[in-house]
Design an enzyme around this catalytic site. Structure first.
Site, PDB file in Angstrom:
ATOM      1  N   TYR A 122       0.848  -1.203   0.000  1.00 24.20           N
ATOM      2  CA  TYR A 122       0.000   0.000   0.000  1.00 24.20           C
ATOM      3  C   TYR A 122       0.880   1.249   0.000  1.00 24.20           C
ATOM      4  CZ  TYR A 122      -3.674  -3.307   1.540  1.00 24.20           C
ATOM      5  OH  TYR A 122      -4.556  -4.348   1.644  1.00 24.20           O
TER       6      TYR A 122
ATOM      7  N   TRP B 156     -13.823 -12.896  -6.434  1.00 26.57           N
ATOM      8  CA  TRP B 156     -14.940 -13.454  -5.649  1.00 26.57           C
ATOM      9  C   TRP B 156     -16.278 -13.285  -6.342  1.00 26.57           C
ATOM     10  CZ3 TRP B 156     -12.329 -16.751  -3.683  1.00 26.57           C
ATOM     11  CH2 TRP B 156     -11.208 -16.532  -2.910  1.00 26.57           C
TER      12      TRP B 156
ATOM     13  N   ASP C 259     -10.095  -5.256   9.082  1.00 24.16           N
ATOM     14  CA  ASP C 259      -8.928  -4.959   8.226  1.00 24.16           C
ATOM     15  C   ASP C 259      -8.222  -3.712   8.755  1.00 24.16           C
ATOM     16  OD1 ASP C 259      -7.145  -4.765   5.854  1.00 24.16           O
ATOM     17  OD2 ASP C 259      -8.584  -6.138   4.945  1.00 24.16           O
TER      18      ASP C 259
ATOM     19  N   PHE D 198      -4.530  -7.424  12.835  1.00 23.01           N
ATOM     20  CA  PHE D 198      -4.849  -8.745  13.387  1.00 23.01           C
ATOM     21  C   PHE D 198      -3.685  -9.407  14.115  1.00 23.01           C
ATOM     22  CE2 PHE D 198      -5.116 -10.095   8.615  1.00 23.01           C
ATOM     23  CZ  PHE D 198      -3.744 -10.291   8.493  1.00 23.01           C
TER      24      PHE D 198
ATOM     25  N   HIS E  96      -1.331 -17.297   2.986  1.00 26.31           N
ATOM     26  CA  HIS E  96      -0.320 -17.432   1.919  1.00 26.31           C
ATOM     27  C   HIS E  96       0.621 -16.214   1.850  1.00 26.31           C
ATOM     28  CE1 HIS E  96      -2.589 -15.474  -1.765  1.00 26.31           C
ATOM     29  NE2 HIS E  96      -2.524 -14.670  -0.727  1.00 26.31           N
ATOM     30  N   ASP E  97       0.278 -15.163   2.587  1.00 25.34           N
ATOM     31  CA  ASP E  97       1.157 -13.976   2.614  1.00 25.34           C
ATOM     32  C   ASP E  97       2.298 -14.108   3.625  1.00 25.34           C
ATOM     33  OD1 ASP E  97      -0.397 -12.585   0.790  1.00 25.34           O
ATOM     34  OD2 ASP E  97      -1.571 -11.549   2.326  1.00 25.34           O
TER      35      ASP E  97
HETATM   36  N1  SAM Z   1      -9.346 -11.681   2.184  1.00 26.45           N
HETATM   37  C1  SAM Z   1      -9.310 -10.831   1.029  1.00 26.45           C
HETATM   38  C2  SAM Z   1      -9.530 -11.613  -0.244  1.00 26.45           C
HETATM   39  O1  SAM Z   1      -9.284 -12.819  -0.282  1.00 26.45           O
HETATM   40  O2  SAM Z   1      -9.944 -10.995  -1.242  1.00 26.45           O
HETATM   41  C3  SAM Z   1      -8.025 -10.024   0.946  1.00 26.45           C
HETATM   42  C4  SAM Z   1      -6.751 -10.787   0.938  1.00 26.45           C
HETATM   43  S1  SAM Z   1      -5.320  -9.746   0.816  1.00 26.45           S
HETATM   44  C5  SAM Z   1      -4.126 -10.810   0.145  1.00 26.45           C
HETATM   45  C6  SAM Z   1      -4.795  -9.540   2.486  1.00 26.45           C
HETATM   46  C7  SAM Z   1      -5.697  -8.662   3.314  1.00 26.45           C
HETATM   47  O3  SAM Z   1      -5.208  -8.658   4.668  1.00 26.45           O
HETATM   48  C8  SAM Z   1      -5.716  -7.221   2.869  1.00 26.45           C
HETATM   49  O4  SAM Z   1      -7.028  -6.745   2.847  1.00 26.45           O
HETATM   50  C9  SAM Z   1      -4.898  -6.497   3.926  1.00 26.45           C
HETATM   51  O5  SAM Z   1      -5.249  -5.145   4.083  1.00 26.45           O
HETATM   52  C10 SAM Z   1      -5.200  -7.326   5.156  1.00 26.45           C
HETATM   53  N2  SAM Z   1      -4.159  -7.232   6.189  1.00 26.45           N
HETATM   54  C11 SAM Z   1      -2.831  -7.354   6.023  1.00 26.45           C
HETATM   55  N3  SAM Z   1      -2.182  -7.226   7.187  1.00 26.45           N
HETATM   56  C12 SAM Z   1      -3.133  -7.005   8.117  1.00 26.45           C
HETATM   57  C13 SAM Z   1      -3.100  -6.796   9.517  1.00 26.45           C
HETATM   58  N4  SAM Z   1      -1.927  -6.783  10.177  1.00 26.45           N
HETATM   59  N5  SAM Z   1      -4.263  -6.618  10.168  1.00 26.45           N
HETATM   60  C14 SAM Z   1      -5.452  -6.618   9.492  1.00 26.45           C
HETATM   61  N6  SAM Z   1      -5.549  -6.831   8.150  1.00 26.45           N
HETATM   62  C15 SAM Z   1      -4.405  -7.009   7.487  1.00 26.45           C
END
Ligand code: SAM
Length: 352
Positions: free
Chosen positions: A152, A169, A215, A242, A260-261
């Site tokens: 971001y 989705w 989020d 989170f 997966h991240d």
């Molecule tokens: N779940 C959604 C989907 O499958 O379309 C989004 C997946 S995206 C790869 C990862 C999501 O996790 C993003 O929306 C990001 O902003 C959120 N995210 C990343 N780190 C985070 C954190 N520490 N706390 C809350 N949300 C987080």
């Protein structure tokens, strides 16, 4: 080996290798056609158009447009017919449905993200493989110390990423939320729920549930403003991190394309926090593209795992690997379901 010795044709003509070598030409042809708006112009016109009309409408050279249209025809994204000696072009059905901006199941935004972000990162795939880490620094000049700060790196990039997350989705969200019967879970929390596309699939599949999208604050702001309508009263928002902040209590937590991240250690850290917050008898649903047990495929997921190397701290995993992460956090009765499409589901329970 010469053909006189009866060698198979594959040995003398490396068709597959040539296709692989030039595969990016196809991606770039699709990216450029979308970026110029070729499919949108044809949809808007409501009738077949000549190359000259299209070139004028998209503001491009006639020669370049003619070659692009010919390639799109070869890719079966456009069809042609002759009219008084003139070639006229139309969208094929797939192009109309998936490559035009206005379609409800458009992949236009995903293609934009692939073109402007992922493609640039993949320029450094060799470095990513050598170093075993993502390539934000080389591709965009930003530190990847904090993964989502890098992802971001501007508000514009964040919104583009949210569109990327959103689009799939609309195409296969129903399959993942109905892979298991989730009707016993009334209070659902979608952690990292982003644009809310999966939350909407849940509320439409399960009329009795409510979903909280959890989020990062700036993602929640954009999601609330631009993606989820206020009329959608069964969807609410919770801003937070989170890994650090209190997680709302729920019957079911969804983690779609979250694990997966991250590395195994961070996944277990997050899953333990969820296990603590989860109501007894509750569950966690992982939505991920699953690798086969022996690593032999699917090819798309093998390539996604390389993409995770280039872009994140994580990897794609097998159902057994996800089950091990869930078990390490205390979840039991772990099941998985292959949907036959890109994304699959894994469900783990917290005992009553
Ligand atoms: N779940 C959604 C989907 O499958 O379309 C989004 C997946 S995206 C790869 C990862 C999501 O996790 C993003 O929306 C990001 O902003 C959120 N995210 C990343 N780190 C985070 C954190 N520490 N706390 C809350 N949300 C987080």
């Amino acid at each position: 080996m010469g053909s006189s010795e009866g060698a198979p044709a594959a040995d003398t003509y490396p068709r597959k290798i040539l296709e692989y070598m030039e595969g990016f030409l196809i991606s770039k042809t699709v990216f450029t056609s979308c970026e110029l708006g070729v499919f949108d112009v044809l949809l808007g016109a409501g009738r077949p158009l000549s190359a000259e009309e299209i070139s004028r409408a998209v503001g491009a050279s006639l020669d370049g447009t003619e070659r692009l249209l010919a390639a799109c025809t070869g890719l079966q994204l456009l069809s042609t017919h002759q009219d008084n000696g003139q070639v006229l072009y139309s969208n094929t059905e797939q192009a109309s449905v998936y490559l035009t901006r206005s379609s409800p199941v458009s992949l236009y935004q995903s293609i934009q993200y692939s073109s402007r972000t992922i493609y640039l990162c993949w320029h450094y795939l060799t470095d990513a493989v050598r170093e075993g880490k993502n390539q934000y620094e080389k591709a965009f000049g930003v530190s990847s110390q904090d993964l989502f700060q890098a992802l971001y790196r501007s508000d514009e990039e964040m919104v583009k990423f949210m569109h990327l997350m959103n689009s799939i989705w609309n195409i296969c969200g129903k399959d993942v939320v109905t892979a298991f019967d989730l009707s016993p879970f009334k209070v659902i929390c979608d952690l990292g729920g982003c644009s809310g596309a999966l939350a909407k699939q849940c509320t439409s599949a399960y009329p009795e549930c409510t979903v909280t999208i959890f989020d990062l604050p700036k993602v929640v702001h954009v999601s609330r403003e631009h993606f989820v309508s206020e009329a959608d009263q069964r969807i609410s928002f919770h801003e937070g991190d989170f890994f650090k902040d209190h997680l709302p209590e729920a019957d079911l937590y969804i983690l779609a394309r979250i694990l997966h991240d991250w590395t195994d250690e961070r996944c277990i850290e997050l899953l333990r926090r969820i296990y603590k917050a989860c109501k007894p008898g509750g569950a966690v649903l992982l939505v991920e593209a699953l690798l086969r047990e022996d690593g032999s495929g699917p090819l798309t997921v093998q390539l996604y795992s390389l993409n995770m190397l280039v872009q994140t701290e994580g990897r794609e995993r097998t159902d057994v690997q996800y089950a091990a992460l869930l078990a390490a956090a205390g979840f039991t009765n772990i099941q998985h379901c292959l949907t036959g499409k890109t994304y699959d589901a894994v469900l783990g329970h917290k005992e009553t």
